[in-house]
Design a protein around this motif. Sequence first.
Motif, mmCIF file in Angstrom:
data_model
loop_
_atom_site.group_PDB
_atom_site.id
_atom_site.type_symbol
_atom_site.label_atom_id
_atom_site.label_comp_id
_atom_site.label_asym_id
_atom_site.label_seq_id
_atom_site.Cartn_x
_atom_site.Cartn_y
_atom_site.Cartn_z
ATOM 1 N N MET A 117 0.754 -1.136 -0.011
ATOM 2 C CA MET A 117 -0.130 0.180 -0.082
ATOM 3 C C MET A 117 0.718 1.192 -0.056
ATOM 4 S SD MET A 117 -2.793 -1.146 2.678
ATOM 5 C CE MET A 117 -3.740 -2.732 2.544
ATOM 6 N N ALA A 118 0.548 2.451 -0.833
ATOM 7 C CA ALA A 118 1.130 3.554 -0.703
ATOM 8 C C ALA A 118 0.858 4.204 0.562
ATOM 9 C CB ALA A 118 0.546 4.292 -2.007
ATOM 10 N N ILE A 119 -0.075 4.236 1.081
ATOM 11 C CA ILE A 119 -0.561 4.868 2.170
ATOM 12 C C ILE A 119 -0.895 3.627 3.246
ATOM 13 C CG2 ILE A 119 -2.219 6.125 3.599
ATOM 14 C CD1 ILE A 119 -2.616 7.624 0.966
ATOM 15 N N VAL A 120 -0.457 3.400 4.329
ATOM 16 C CA VAL A 120 -0.523 2.438 5.030
ATOM 17 C C VAL A 120 -1.793 2.772 6.188
ATOM 18 C CG1 VAL A 120 0.354 0.682 6.777
ATOM 19 C CG2 VAL A 120 2.045 1.500 5.080
ATOM 20 N N PRO A 121 -2.772 2.164 5.995
ATOM 21 C CA PRO A 121 -3.721 2.377 6.879
ATOM 22 C C PRO A 121 -3.795 1.818 8.234
ATOM 23 C CG PRO A 121 -4.696 1.477 4.859
ATOM 24 C CD PRO A 121 -3.108 1.285 4.919
ATOM 25 N N LYS A 122 -4.314 2.580 9.124
ATOM 26 C CA LYS A 122 -4.085 2.530 10.616
ATOM 27 C C LYS A 122 -5.292 1.725 11.051
ATOM 28 C CE LYS A 122 -0.785 5.824 11.522
ATOM 29 N NZ LYS A 122 0.015 5.478 10.235
ATOM 30 N N GLN A 123 -5.311 1.122 12.418
ATOM 31 C CA GLN A 123 -6.299 0.398 12.909
ATOM 32 C C GLN A 123 -7.595 1.197 12.817
ATOM 33 O OE1 GLN A 123 -5.839 -2.563 13.838
ATOM 34 N NE2 GLN A 123 -7.605 -3.320 15.093
ATOM 35 N N PHE A 124 -7.735 2.488 13.085
ATOM 36 C CA PHE A 124 -8.943 3.465 13.057
ATOM 37 C C PHE A 124 -9.630 3.222 11.689
ATOM 38 C CE2 PHE A 124 -11.543 6.929 12.420
ATOM 39 C CZ PHE A 124 -12.164 7.278 13.646
ATOM 40 N N ASP A 125 -8.731 3.249 10.434
ATOM 41 C CA ASP A 125 -9.226 3.273 9.100
ATOM 42 C C ASP A 125 -9.555 1.825 8.642
ATOM 43 O OD1 ASP A 125 -7.610 5.872 9.065
ATOM 44 O OD2 ASP A 125 -5.734 4.942 8.492
ATOM 45 N N TYR A 126 -9.079 0.861 9.282
ATOM 46 C CA TYR A 126 -9.558 -0.458 9.054
ATOM 47 C C TYR A 126 -10.759 -0.685 9.402
ATOM 48 C CZ TYR A 126 -9.150 -5.714 8.349
ATOM 49 O OH TYR A 126 -9.127 -6.876 8.120
ATOM 50 N N VAL A 127 -11.000 -0.376 10.698
ATOM 51 C CA VAL A 127 -12.395 -0.518 11.302
ATOM 52 C C VAL A 127 -13.663 0.210 10.879
ATOM 53 C CG1 VAL A 127 -13.787 0.089 13.475
ATOM 54 C CG2 VAL A 127 -11.281 -1.125 13.877
ATOM 55 N N VAL A 128 -12.996 1.459 10.255
ATOM 56 C CA VAL A 128 -13.947 2.084 9.243
ATOM 57 C C VAL A 128 -14.218 1.446 8.113
ATOM 58 C CG1 VAL A 128 -14.402 4.276 7.913
ATOM 59 C CG2 VAL A 128 -13.547 4.456 10.308
ATOM 60 N N LEU A 129 -13.317 0.864 7.297
ATOM 61 C CA LEU A 129 -13.490 0.026 6.102
ATOM 62 C C LEU A 129 -14.431 -1.068 6.390
ATOM 63 C CD1 LEU A 129 -13.017 -0.184 2.898
ATOM 64 C CD2 LEU A 129 -11.166 -1.419 3.617
ATOM 65 N N LEU A 130 -14.158 -1.790 7.335
ATOM 66 C CA LEU A 130 -15.011 -3.282 7.679
ATOM 67 C C LEU A 130 -16.464 -2.833 7.919
ATOM 68 C CD1 LEU A 130 -12.370 -5.342 10.095
ATOM 69 C CD2 LEU A 130 -12.878 -5.537 7.558
ATOM 70 N N ARG B 136 -10.747 12.459 12.083
ATOM 71 C CA ARG B 136 -10.068 11.041 12.202
ATOM 72 C C ARG B 136 -10.688 10.242 11.164
ATOM 73 N NH1 ARG B 136 -7.244 8.551 10.297
ATOM 74 N NH2 ARG B 136 -6.127 6.647 11.159
ATOM 75 N N LEU B 137 -12.297 10.294 11.131
ATOM 76 C CA LEU B 137 -13.171 9.795 10.201
ATOM 77 C C LEU B 137 -12.881 10.225 8.529
ATOM 78 C CD1 LEU B 137 -15.510 7.598 9.486
ATOM 79 C CD2 LEU B 137 -17.055 9.517 9.899
ATOM 80 N N LYS B 138 -13.049 11.589 8.528
ATOM 81 C CA LYS B 138 -12.535 12.171 7.425
ATOM 82 C C LYS B 138 -11.083 11.673 6.690
ATOM 83 C CE LYS B 138 -11.886 16.636 5.152
ATOM 84 N NZ LYS B 138 -11.964 18.075 5.298
ATOM 85 N N ARG B 139 -10.024 11.506 7.605
ATOM 86 C CA ARG B 139 -8.845 11.029 7.374
ATOM 87 C C ARG B 139 -8.814 9.619 6.800
ATOM 88 N NH1 ARG B 139 -6.760 13.916 11.683
ATOM 89 N NH2 ARG B 139 -6.077 12.006 12.742
ATOM 90 N N ALA B 140 -9.657 8.921 7.551
ATOM 91 C CA ALA B 140 -9.759 7.408 7.127
ATOM 92 C C ALA B 140 -10.369 7.297 5.925
ATOM 93 C CB ALA B 140 -10.651 6.585 8.242
ATOM 94 N N LEU B 141 -11.651 8.113 5.482
ATOM 95 C CA LEU B 141 -11.974 8.037 4.111
ATOM 96 C C LEU B 141 -11.025 8.371 2.982
ATOM 97 C CD1 LEU B 141 -15.407 9.294 4.853
ATOM 98 C CD2 LEU B 141 -15.078 6.832 4.427
ATOM 99 N N ASN B 142 -10.326 9.361 3.408
ATOM 100 C CA ASN B 142 -9.347 9.881 2.350
ATOM 101 C C ASN B 142 -8.206 8.669 2.384
ATOM 102 O OD1 ASN B 142 -10.245 12.432 1.497
ATOM 103 N ND2 ASN B 142 -9.594 13.285 3.244
ATOM 104 N N THR B 143 -7.610 8.130 3.248
ATOM 105 C CA THR B 143 -7.012 7.015 3.294
ATOM 106 C C THR B 143 -7.174 5.708 2.431
ATOM 107 O OG1 THR B 143 -6.067 7.697 5.419
ATOM 108 C CG2 THR B 143 -5.460 5.274 4.632
ATOM 109 N N TRP B 144 -8.414 5.593 2.519
ATOM 110 C CA TRP B 144 -8.781 4.441 1.637
ATOM 111 C C TRP B 144 -9.249 4.942 0.126
ATOM 112 C CZ3 TRP B 144 -7.449 0.082 2.929
ATOM 113 C CH2 TRP B 144 -7.525 -0.377 4.119
ATOM 114 N N LEU B 145 -9.478 6.132 0.083
ATOM 115 C CA LEU B 145 -9.700 6.711 -1.489
ATOM 116 C C LEU B 145 -8.376 6.452 -2.060
ATOM 117 C CD1 LEU B 145 -11.477 8.398 -3.356
ATOM 118 C CD2 LEU B 145 -10.724 10.421 -2.546
ATOM 119 N N HIS B 146 -7.263 6.912 -1.394
ATOM 120 C CA HIS B 146 -5.818 6.886 -1.889
ATOM 121 C C HIS B 146 -4.978 5.523 -1.959
ATOM 122 C CE1 HIS B 146 -6.374 10.995 -3.189
ATOM 123 N NE2 HIS B 146 -6.847 11.285 -1.814
ATOM 124 N N THR B 147 -5.610 4.621 -1.390
ATOM 125 C CA THR B 147 -4.981 3.483 -1.134
ATOM 126 C C THR B 147 -5.208 2.434 -2.126
ATOM 127 O OG1 THR B 147 -5.068 3.718 1.270
ATOM 128 C CG2 THR B 147 -4.720 1.355 0.671
#
Length: 186
Positions: free
Chosen positions: A3-16, A53-64
Amino acid sequence: VEMAIVPKQFDYVVLLQLMKQVQSIGYKEKIRTTRHNLMKMCGIDRCGHNYKRLKRALNTWLHTVCHYENSWCVDGTTYSSVHYNGLSSWKPIEGSNEVEVSFTSEFIETIKESSFYHYIEIPEIKKLGSQIASRLYEMLKAFTPRKKTWSIDVFKLAAKIPIHNAKYVSKIIPRLKSAIKQINDN
């Protein structure tokens, strides 16, 4: 997975949680939800910091971009390589607290064809302290309903989790032991 951006635990929970919502509405590529509801379903405190942090999580998955090299199980025996983004876009809905999240068709097909994500328990993953423990838990949950025992080469396991800089068994085993301890403690 690379992954170009490495998602964190918070990001992963949001995606799930988003994946669970996609499954519940028949695998549609777009979902609408409130930020409040999404955070509540993830078991995340609803406060100003976490909304950012939720906004950052969505941006993370947008760019991952996820790269699975010969590790995506197609029919239970054959492995293929896939590369895709999860989200194609997301946007806040003007005049409301809702957000619209759009997924790529490849991501939707991956979720639909896989039995992997049907066994995921978000509260359990949220309790785990590391990405390695979360990914190992996810893998174990997927195999448990089908098999009583599971074995895998330590280097293959390190590649599937992924454990970075895992050239030597002596670097992999302590990380796996720590992840197993976290899983057993929860």
